[in-house]
Enzyme design. Structure first.
Site, PDB file in Angstrom:
ATOM      1  N   HIS A   1       0.704  -1.150   0.001  1.00  0.00           N
ATOM      2  CA  HIS A   1      -0.044  -0.011  -0.056  1.00  0.00           C
ATOM      3  C   HIS A   1       0.920   1.254   0.227  1.00  0.00           C
ATOM      4  O   HIS A   1       0.606   2.144  -0.700  1.00  0.00           O
ATOM      5  CB  HIS A   1      -1.008   0.170   1.147  1.00  0.00           C
ATOM      6  CG  HIS A   1      -2.087  -1.031   1.200  1.00  0.00           C
ATOM      7  ND1 HIS A   1      -2.484  -1.634   2.507  1.00  0.00           N
ATOM      8  CD2 HIS A   1      -2.864  -1.278   0.659  1.00  0.00           C
ATOM      9  CE1 HIS A   1      -3.276  -2.518   2.422  1.00  0.00           C
ATOM     10  NE2 HIS A   1      -3.623  -2.179   0.960  1.00  0.00           N
TER      11      HIS A   1
ATOM     12  N   ARG B   1      -2.894  -5.630  -8.454  1.00  0.00           N
ATOM     13  CA  ARG B   1      -1.836  -6.669  -8.150  1.00  0.00           C
ATOM     14  C   ARG B   1      -1.546  -7.730  -9.287  1.00  0.00           C
ATOM     15  O   ARG B   1      -0.683  -8.060  -9.632  1.00  0.00           O
ATOM     16  CB  ARG B   1      -2.364  -7.638  -6.839  1.00  0.00           C
ATOM     17  CG  ARG B   1      -2.009  -6.737  -5.854  1.00  0.00           C
ATOM     18  CD  ARG B   1      -2.710  -7.474  -4.562  1.00  0.00           C
ATOM     19  NE  ARG B   1      -4.184  -7.083  -4.385  1.00  0.00           N
ATOM     20  CZ  ARG B   1      -4.756  -6.760  -3.511  1.00  0.00           C
ATOM     21  NH1 ARG B   1      -4.561  -7.365  -2.496  1.00  0.00           N
ATOM     22  NH2 ARG B   1      -6.022  -6.265  -3.684  1.00  0.00           N
TER      23      ARG B   1
HETATM   24  P1  ADP Z   1      -9.973  -2.858  -0.726  1.00  0.00           P
HETATM   25  O1  ADP Z   1     -10.778  -3.728   0.339  1.00  0.00           O
HETATM   26  O2  ADP Z   1     -10.588  -1.589  -1.252  1.00  0.00           O
HETATM   27  O3  ADP Z   1      -9.513  -3.688  -1.922  1.00  0.00           O
HETATM   28  P2  ADP Z   1      -7.316  -2.911   0.345  1.00  0.00           P
HETATM   29  O4  ADP Z   1      -6.785  -2.409   1.720  1.00  0.00           O
HETATM   30  O5  ADP Z   1      -7.275  -4.416   0.105  1.00  0.00           O
HETATM   31  O6  ADP Z   1      -8.584  -2.200  -0.053  1.00  0.00           O
HETATM   32  O7  ADP Z   1      -6.478  -2.298  -0.922  1.00  0.00           O
HETATM   33  C1  ADP Z   1      -6.302  -0.902  -1.317  1.00  0.00           C
HETATM   34  C2  ADP Z   1      -5.744  -0.727  -2.501  1.00  0.00           C
HETATM   35  O8  ADP Z   1      -4.509  -1.196  -2.501  1.00  0.00           O
HETATM   36  C3  ADP Z   1      -6.449  -1.285  -3.620  1.00  0.00           C
HETATM   37  O9  ADP Z   1      -6.398  -0.634  -4.772  1.00  0.00           O
HETATM   38  C4  ADP Z   1      -5.642  -2.537  -3.936  1.00  0.00           C
HETATM   39  O10 ADP Z   1      -5.542  -3.018  -5.296  1.00  0.00           O
HETATM   40  C5  ADP Z   1      -4.077  -1.839  -3.467  1.00  0.00           C
HETATM   41  N1  ADP Z   1      -2.986  -3.004  -3.193  1.00  0.00           N
HETATM   42  C6  ADP Z   1      -3.349  -3.854  -1.961  1.00  0.00           C
HETATM   43  N2  ADP Z   1      -2.249  -4.530  -2.102  1.00  0.00           N
HETATM   44  C7  ADP Z   1      -1.461  -4.222  -3.278  1.00  0.00           C
HETATM   45  C8  ADP Z   1      -0.198  -4.707  -3.708  1.00  0.00           C
HETATM   46  N3  ADP Z   1       0.394  -5.978  -3.323  1.00  0.00           N
HETATM   47  N4  ADP Z   1       0.256  -4.113  -4.962  1.00  0.00           N
HETATM   48  C9  ADP Z   1      -0.565  -2.967  -5.462  1.00  0.00           C
HETATM   49  N5  ADP Z   1      -1.583  -2.796  -4.936  1.00  0.00           N
HETATM   50  C10 ADP Z   1      -1.973  -3.368  -4.048  1.00  0.00           C
END
Ligand code: ADP
Length: 157
Positions: free
Chosen positions: A17, A89
């Site tokens: 993140h 991802r």
């Molecule tokens: P949500 O429940 O909205 O998906 P997350 O906390 O899982 O919330 O993710 C928030 C954002 O960060 C999303 O856009 C997600 O795709 C991105 N994200 C999470 N992990 C990664 C990663 N490993 N690489 C790139 N982006 C990521």
């Protein structure tokens, strides 16, 4: 001044993140991390703790951390954001992200959704993986900032 809103659950925030956030700051002058509360999801950490963990991790960056309820696009408009920032991802993220971006554009065509691809080394990293590893007592090195690791350790003693 270009402003983006970076929404998510952040349960908890990971280095992946933070990597998206730092790279987002190459495009935007300021980013608001918007910590959501979704009726269909259950969280390990309550919203205030998720917000506090991110605030500590982004100290010194031009980043604000806020919680939000309701429609993201309305929150983004209220904050006068130019864009919504999301991370990708894998191909498996694409369908739902595409759907969300199209829906948000329908509601408000002025606000663009911008995607930042994961850095290869973080493509496996998600909050779920972190929680799984922490619950099993595994090493969290390189996955989360120290303050988040401490919180996870407290949770899973
Ligand atoms: P949500 O429940 O909205 O998906 P997350 O906390 O899982 O919330 O993710 C928030 C954002 O960060 C999303 O856009 C997600 O795709 C991105 N994200 C999470 N992990 C990664 C990663 N490993 N690489 C790139 N982006 C990521």
């Amino acid at each position: 001044m270009k402003l983006a809103v970076y929404p998510g659950s952040f349960d908890p925030v990971t280095h992946a993140h933070l990597d998206v956030l730092k790279r987002g700051l190459k495009i935007f002058d300021r980013i608001i991390v918007a910590v959501g509360e979704h009726y269909a999801k259950s969280y390990l950490f309550p919203q205030e703790e998720r917000v506090a963990m991110i605030r500590e991790a982004v100290k010194g960056m031009p980043v604000e951390v806020k919680h939000f309820k309701g429609l993201l696009i309305d929150f983004a408009a209220k904050e006068k954001a130019n864009a919504i920032l999301r991370g990708l991802r894998a191909v498996s993220d694409f369908d739902s992200e595409f759907q969300m971006a199209i829906t948000n554009r329908k509601f408000n065509p002025e606000i663009e959704t911008v995607f930042i691809m994961t850095r290869g080394m973080y493509s496996y990293l998600s909050s779920s993986v972190v929680k799984e590893v922490a619950s099993l007592g595994g090493k969290l090195e390189g996955m989360v900032p120290q303050n988040v690791e401490n919180k996870l350790r407290e949770r899973f003693v």
